[in-house]
Write an enzyme that holds these catalytic residues in place. Sequence first.
Site, PDB file in Angstrom:
ATOM      1  N   LYS A 120       0.679  -1.244   0.006  1.00  0.00           N
ATOM      2  CA  LYS A 120      -0.010   0.066  -0.028  1.00  0.00           C
ATOM      3  C   LYS A 120       0.877   1.362  -0.036  1.00  0.00           C
ATOM      4  O   LYS A 120       0.523   2.364  -0.787  1.00  0.00           O
ATOM      5  CB  LYS A 120      -1.164  -0.118   1.375  1.00  0.00           C
ATOM      6  CG  LYS A 120      -1.769  -1.572   1.422  1.00  0.00           C
ATOM      7  CD  LYS A 120      -2.651  -1.508   0.132  1.00  0.00           C
ATOM      8  CE  LYS A 120      -2.960  -3.241   0.239  1.00  0.00           C
ATOM      9  NZ  LYS A 120      -3.724  -3.476  -1.050  1.00  0.00           N
ATOM     10  N   GLU A 204      -1.780   7.697   7.675  1.00  0.00           N
ATOM     11  CA  GLU A 204      -2.797   8.763   6.818  1.00  0.00           C
ATOM     12  C   GLU A 204      -3.597   9.484   7.590  1.00  0.00           C
ATOM     13  O   GLU A 204      -4.164   9.159   8.786  1.00  0.00           O
ATOM     14  CB  GLU A 204      -3.569   7.822   5.854  1.00  0.00           C
ATOM     15  CG  GLU A 204      -3.131   7.239   4.831  1.00  0.00           C
ATOM     16  CD  GLU A 204      -4.159   6.406   4.133  1.00  0.00           C
ATOM     17  OE1 GLU A 204      -3.504   5.697   2.990  1.00  0.00           O
ATOM     18  OE2 GLU A 204      -5.160   6.294   4.324  1.00  0.00           O
ATOM     19  N   HIS A 239     -15.826  -5.010   7.158  1.00  0.00           N
ATOM     20  CA  HIS A 239     -15.117  -4.982   6.188  1.00  0.00           C
ATOM     21  C   HIS A 239     -15.470  -5.987   5.099  1.00  0.00           C
ATOM     22  O   HIS A 239     -14.652  -6.445   4.045  1.00  0.00           O
ATOM     23  CB  HIS A 239     -13.624  -5.328   6.396  1.00  0.00           C
ATOM     24  CG  HIS A 239     -12.984  -3.916   7.233  1.00  0.00           C
ATOM     25  ND1 HIS A 239     -13.058  -2.740   7.086  1.00  0.00           N
ATOM     26  CD2 HIS A 239     -12.332  -4.165   8.715  1.00  0.00           C
ATOM     27  CE1 HIS A 239     -12.641  -2.011   7.681  1.00  0.00           C
ATOM     28  NE2 HIS A 239     -12.400  -2.783   8.917  1.00  0.00           N
ATOM     29  N   ARG A 296      -7.794  -8.141  -9.451  1.00  0.00           N
ATOM     30  CA  ARG A 296      -8.703  -9.501  -9.783  1.00  0.00           C
ATOM     31  C   ARG A 296     -10.172  -9.346 -10.251  1.00  0.00           C
ATOM     32  O   ARG A 296     -10.645  -8.093 -10.386  1.00  0.00           O
ATOM     33  CB  ARG A 296      -8.637 -10.111  -8.420  1.00  0.00           C
ATOM     34  CG  ARG A 296      -9.573  -9.397  -7.352  1.00  0.00           C
ATOM     35  CD  ARG A 296     -10.122 -10.007  -6.072  1.00  0.00           C
ATOM     36  NE  ARG A 296     -10.855  -9.322  -5.174  1.00  0.00           N
ATOM     37  CZ  ARG A 296     -10.476  -8.637  -4.468  1.00  0.00           C
ATOM     38  NH1 ARG A 296      -9.230  -8.360  -4.105  1.00  0.00           N
ATOM     39  NH2 ARG A 296     -11.379  -7.720  -3.580  1.00  0.00           N
TER      40      ARG A 296
END
Length: 505
Positions: A120, A204, A239, A296
């Site tokens: 990331k 972040e 999630h 994907r």
Amino acid sequence: MAEKLFRKILVANRGEIAVRIINACRLLNIPTLAIYSTADIDAVHARLADEAVEIGPPPPLESYLAIDKIIAAAKSFGCDAVHPGYGFLAENPLFPEKCEQAGLAFIGPPADAMRLMGNKVEARAKMAGAGVPIIPGMKGAGADLRMFENAAFESGFPVLIKAAAGGGGKGMRIVQQPGELQASIEAAMREAKKAFGDDTVYLEKYIENPRHIEFQVLADNHGNTIHLFERECSIQRRHQKIIEETPSVALTPALRSRMGQAAVRSAEAAGYRNAGTVEFLVDKNGGFYFLEMNTRIQVEHPVTEMTTGADLVVEQIRIAAGKEISEYLIDITQRGHAIECRIYAEDAEDNFFPSSGDILYYEEPVGPGIRVDSGVTGGTTVGVEYDPILAKLVVHAPTRELAIAKMINALREYKILGIKTSKKFLIDVLSHPEFHAGRTYTDFIDQNMADRKVDIVPALEVAAAASSLAMMEKPKAATASNTRASQPSPWQTIGAWEIGMRISK
Ligand code: MV4
């Protein structure tokens, strides 16, 4: 008949996505080889493929994750390509690398693009360099507390500590005040080490209660990269996405166009090929930020297919075979509104506990604009070894309101008896005034579904439902008193019967 794009494709997955891929192969006249674990001997995907081979025992590491076994099966059955689906090996760069070494085409992105997006921190840096907006925060991985402090004061509290190898929310820590920073970094590092074997973390700005909006992209090996609009996926629980739709009520045509262009730039900067998804967070002011890229085909791809007419799995296979993106996709537009509900084998009334057992009765809803992507049928044994997704119910209608109504009806008509499913929970979400109002933010489930009340079903109704099920199996001749108009639908009470099953256990 058109030339075959591949000689035979090994489908390296199970369940509904394996079925979806096999059906795409049939459209292209390509034979398929299914793999199955010993838990899946009778599974739909194994029955549907032209050939099927047992790959190992139920634990994924010994079957659906066993790269060498899968490649050996592909070679010995004469396959020249492998489709990974989603989950399992789909985002492991070793899989495309080993496929290539074995002379097998991998129906997905290059290993390098996968590896880049898997990190990331590197993905953020690459996106920033390509002019794609990223969430304010650290430019690289954190080395010492000072770097975290500087970044935190620059972006302002609250901030979020994330794992570089993360995604899916693991290893994330919200930090409200400077004093909590050090302890949170250490906790996040420990969690990241344990989950990913890599304790790299970064910081972040915390975007409060955003929307999750992602763009579908396709890139071929002839320099063409396109986007196929967005999917709004904010309705999630822990999630795990529950309901996805397109178009998003949050995007104006101008914002959609800017985000679509940013998604295409992301894919181009990453050297991306095949089908991929660029995820964004969208804040209350319509600001959008790159979050991550999924390398994907995704679970929710059907809503894009319903509104654009594209067949994304066919495009994946074409691209992997060196073809250009199909001509009909140039200048593609969206029509109407599509919603997808994920049907999970779980008990929403018992903390979403996974449900297992045999499917005793199974009937899918049908009708214009209704699509079911399913990996199960009547008689299927649902175990607890794998992801609990049974099927996806997808509807398409001219407007969002009509799509919601069509989905609620279709869920009621979807009959799955013998195991618990998320159907009733989905109907409650879709019926909620906040969902109708389009206030679909990532905290929707926590805010609106937490103190959801579930009807307690009286024993009498359970008995009535059981007897109407018996009646259904042996219908009487229609008379004035038992025609459809004068009788309540037995399935309204079959819902009660399903709950009765649990009480009587
Ligand atoms: C965030 C965020 C707020 N601010 N990053 C959750 C999963 C992981 N892939 C990224 N996630 C988030 N990252 C910043 N800087 C909020 C989330 C988030 C979330 C994102 C998408 C969909 C649902 C979510 C639920 C909770 C938190």
